[in-house]
Write an enzyme that holds these catalytic residues in place. Structure first.
Site, PDB file in Angstrom:
ATOM      1  CG  ASP A  34      -7.925  -3.582 -11.398  1.00  9.67           C
ATOM      2  OD1 ASP A  34      -8.355  -3.145 -10.315  1.00  9.67           O
ATOM      3  OD2 ASP A  34      -6.886  -3.162 -11.935  1.00  9.67           O
ATOM      4  NE  ARG A  94     -11.875  -4.502  -5.772  1.00  7.13           N
ATOM      5  CZ  ARG A  94     -10.950  -3.622  -5.402  1.00  7.13           C
ATOM      6  NH1 ARG A  94     -10.297  -2.925  -6.325  1.00  7.13           N
ATOM      7  NH2 ARG A  94     -10.660  -3.442  -4.129  1.00  7.13           N
ATOM      8  CG  HIS A 135      -4.043  -1.441 -10.161  1.00  7.52           C
ATOM      9  ND1 HIS A 135      -5.083  -2.344 -10.077  1.00  7.52           N
ATOM     10  CD2 HIS A 135      -3.494  -1.393  -8.917  1.00  7.52           C
ATOM     11  CE1 HIS A 135      -5.151  -2.832  -8.844  1.00  7.52           C
ATOM     12  NE2 HIS A 135      -4.201  -2.259  -8.122  1.00  7.52           N
TER      13      HIS A 135
END
Length: 333
Positions: free
Chosen positions: A150, A153, A178
C-alpha cells in the site's frame, strides 16, 4: 541471518525468494511449500550470492527442518481466489494454511520475526496472534502484517504530482488495514510535502485502496499482484533485518498488535482497534515504538478513517473467532 519463506513456490513466493537469495543480509535461506520447493531452491542455488539455500516439502518433517534456527519467517502462503469461490471460502482455506504454519513457528522458532503476507492480512495476523497466545509464545513486538504494498503504491501513484524521479524518496504514511477502504494513505503528512489537487484526490486514494483490482483486470483474471507484492514483502523484510543487525532510525508502516507495542495503547484507544497499521520504529527486538499519526489526520482523512475502523473491526473479529471457534472441515464432494 536465516530467512524462511513459507509458501515459496507460489506467485509471490518465488520472486520473494529470488530477492532474498540476492540479499547480502541473508546467510541461509530455507524455502517451504507443499509442491515444487526442491526445484525452486535448486534453480535459485545457482545464483552467486551469499545465501546457502535449501527447499523443503511437508514430507519428512519438512516444515520443522525449514524453520529450525530461523531468525525471520516470511509467510506469503495461500491460494488466490478462483472463479466461483466466495471470499468466505478463500478465507477459510488461507486461514487454515496460516494457522498450520504459525503452529510450526510456535513450536520450532518462536523467537523469529514473523512477517505475514497471506491475505486477508486484516484477519490472518489476528489468527497468528491467537495461535501464538495459545502456545504461550506470543511476542507482539515480532509479529508483523506486511502492508508495504500500500505504501509502495501510494508513493508510485503520487509520482505525477511530486515530479520526483525516484518515487520511493517521497515518504507517504499509509495506515489502517490492508484491503479496500481499510487502507488510508495520509498524503497530508507526506515528506517532503506533496500537493495533490482537490479534484484528483478521490481518484488517487481509490487507486491506492483498490490497486490490486487494477492488476487482476490487467492480467485478465489469470493472476493478481504477485510481483509488486514480492517486492514490497522484500522491502519490509530487509528493513526488519537491517534493524535486527543494529541499524537505527528505521521506521516502516506495518500491521501490529497495538497493546503489545510501546505507544500502541493510545492508538488502540483512538481507533477502537487492537490491530492497526501505523509507522513503527524497528529495532533489534522488533517493533520498538508505534507512532500515533492518526491524530494528525486532516478532516478529509478522518472521514476515510471512520470507514476504515468499521471494516477493520469486523476483519479482526473474524480472525480471532476462527481460532476460538474453528469451522468444521469442509465436506469432501
Amino acid at each position: 541471518m536465516k530467512a524462511v519463506v513459507a509458501g515459496a513456490s507460489g506467485g509471490i513466493g518465488q520472486p520473494l525468494s529470488l530477492l532474498l537469495k540476492a540479499c547480502p543480509l541473508v546467510d541461509k535461506l530455507a524455502l517451504y511449500d507443499v509442491v515444487n520447493t526442491p526445484g525452486v531452491a535448486t534453480d535459485l542455488s545457482h545464483i552467486s550470492s551469499v545465501a546457502q539455500i535449501e527447499g523443503f516439502l511437508p514430507a519428512d518433517d519438512g516444515l520443522k527442518k525449514a524453520l529450525t534456527g530461523a531468525d525471520i519467517v516470511v509467510i506469503p502462503a495461500g491460494i488466490p481466489r478462483k472463479p466461483g469461490m466466495t471470499r468466505d471460502d478463500l478465507f477459510k482455506i488461507n486461514a487454515g494454511i496460516v494457522k498450520g504454519l504459525i503452529e510450526g513457528v510456535a513450536t520450532t522458532c518462536p523467537d523469529a520475526y514473523i512477517l505475514v503476507i497471506s491475505n486477508p492480512v486484516n484477519s490472518t495476523v489476528p489468527i497468528a496472534a491467537e495461535i501464538l497466545k495459545k502456545a504461550g509464545k506470543f511476542n507482539p513486538k515480532k509479529l508483523f502484517g506486511v502492508t508495504t504494498l500500500d505504501v509502495v503504491r501510494a508513493e508510485t501513484f503520487a509520482q505525477s504530482f511530486t515530479g520526483e524521479k525516484d518515487p520511493s524518496k517521497t515518504n507517504i504514511p499509509v495506515i489502517g488495514g490492508h484491503s479496500g477502504e481499510t487502507i488510508v494513505p495520509l498524503y497530508s503528512q507526506a515528506k517532503p510535502a506533496v500537493k495533490i489537487p482537490e479534484d484528483k484526490l478521490d481518484a488517487l486514494i481509490n487507486r491506492v485502496q483498490f490497486g490490486g483490482d487494477e492488476v487482476v483486470k490487467a492480467k485478465d483474471g489469470t493472476g493478481s499482484a504477485t510481483l509488486s507484492m514480492a517486492y514490497a514483502g522484500f522491502r519490509f523484510a530487509e528493513a526488519v533485518m537491517k534493524a535486527a543487525k543494529g541499524e537505527s532510525n528505521i521506521v516502516e508502516p506495518t500491521f501490529v498488535y497495538l497493546p503489545g507495542v510501546e505507544g500502541g495503547d493510545e492508538i488502540a484507544k483512538e481507533t477502537g482497534c487492537d490491530f492497526f497499521s501505523v509507522p513503527v520504529h524497528l529495532g533489534k527486538d522488533g517493533a520498538e515504538k508505534a507512532v500515533n499519526i492518526v491524530k494528525e489526520a486532516n478532516e478529509y482523512e478522518k472521514k476515510l478513517l471512520q470507514k476504515c475502523y468499521e471494516g477493520l473491526k469486523g476483519n479482526i473479529e473474524k480472525g480471532v473467532e476462527f481460532v476460538k471457534n474453528p469451522p468444521p472441515p469442509p465436506e469432501k464432494k
